[in-house]
Design a protein around this motif. Structure first.
Motif, PDB file in Angstrom:
ATOM      1  N   GLN A  68       0.848  -1.192   0.000  1.00 26.66           N
ATOM      2  CA  GLN A  68       0.000   0.000   0.000  1.00 26.66           C
ATOM      3  C   GLN A  68       0.877   1.234   0.000  1.00 26.66           C
ATOM      4  N   LYS A  85      -3.058   5.352  -1.760  1.00 30.44           N
ATOM      5  CA  LYS A  85      -3.530   4.343  -2.711  1.00 30.44           C
ATOM      6  C   LYS A  85      -4.096   3.135  -1.974  1.00 30.44           C
ATOM      7  N   GLU A  86      -4.812   2.313  -2.710  1.00 25.47           N
ATOM      8  CA  GLU A  86      -5.409   1.139  -2.089  1.00 25.47           C
ATOM      9  C   GLU A  86      -4.369   0.039  -1.921  1.00 25.47           C
ATOM     10  N   ARG A  87      -4.705  -0.898  -1.050  1.00 25.15           N
ATOM     11  CA  ARG A  87      -3.828  -2.028  -0.802  1.00 25.15           C
ATOM     12  C   ARG A  87      -4.008  -3.046  -1.933  1.00 25.15           C
ATOM     13  N   VAL A  88      -2.916  -3.439  -2.558  1.00 19.42           N
ATOM     14  CA  VAL A  88      -2.999  -4.341  -3.700  1.00 19.42           C
ATOM     15  C   VAL A  88      -2.090  -5.551  -3.489  1.00 19.42           C
ATOM     16  N   GLU A 145      -8.329  -9.834  -3.796  1.00 24.55           N
ATOM     17  CA  GLU A 145      -8.934  -8.779  -2.997  1.00 24.55           C
ATOM     18  C   GLU A 145      -8.467  -8.855  -1.543  1.00 24.55           C
ATOM     19  N   ALA A 146      -8.054  -7.732  -1.012  1.00 28.05           N
ATOM     20  CA  ALA A 146      -7.599  -7.688   0.377  1.00 28.05           C
ATOM     21  C   ALA A 146      -8.699  -8.092   1.346  1.00 28.05           C
ATOM     22  N   SER A 147      -9.937  -7.795   1.001  1.00 27.95           N
ATOM     23  CA  SER A 147     -11.052  -8.109   1.899  1.00 27.95           C
ATOM     24  C   SER A 147     -11.254  -9.610   2.082  1.00 27.95           C
ATOM     25  N   TRP A 168      -3.796 -10.449   9.211  1.00 32.82           N
ATOM     26  CA  TRP A 168      -2.829  -9.509   8.668  1.00 32.82           C
ATOM     27  C   TRP A 168      -1.687  -9.267   9.641  1.00 32.82           C
TER      28      TRP A 168
END
Length: 123
Positions: A39, A43-46, A106-108, A113
């Protein structure tokens, strides 16, 4: 209780290398997927790379293919991310994460974590 502890981040010049480690504990990870997400600020976590604990070739984002290698040591319950030919755009906080089942982008989809480790690549 699952715990993930990352290490190995730091500051490196462009073209250099770093190896990240993620030590996992708390259960047996058979049929689990382990992902390395990143991340950047704002920006989004990818997902950068992922691998199944049981083996296989894994997954790599196009942006890291040919430069990053994900691997695991099942005896140590540790997953590694070897990062070579680093670029300034690789600068981000890197997180490891696990989920039961197949690799998902997808991180979700990931249940557990780590705390994250900063990687900074200077130009």
């Amino acid at each position: 209780q699952v715990q993930l502890v990352e290490s190995g981040g730091g500051l490196v010049q462009a073209g250099g290398s770093l190896r990240l480690s993620c030590a996992a504990s708390g259960r047996t990870f058979t049929n689990y997927a382990m992902g390395w997400f990143r991340q950047a600020p704002g920006k989004e976590r990818v997902l950068a790379a992922a691998i199944m604990w049981s083996g296989g070739s894994g997954y790599y984002a196009d942006s890291v293919k040919g430069r990053f290698t994900i691997s695991r040591d099942n005896a140590k319950n540790t997953v590694y991310l070897q990062m070579n030919s680093l670029k300034p755009e690789d600068t981000a906080v890197y997180f490891c994460a696990v989920r039961a089942g197949n690799i998902m982008k997808e991180a979700s989809r990931y249940n557990y974590w780590g705390q994250g480790t900063q990687v900074t690549v200077s130009s």
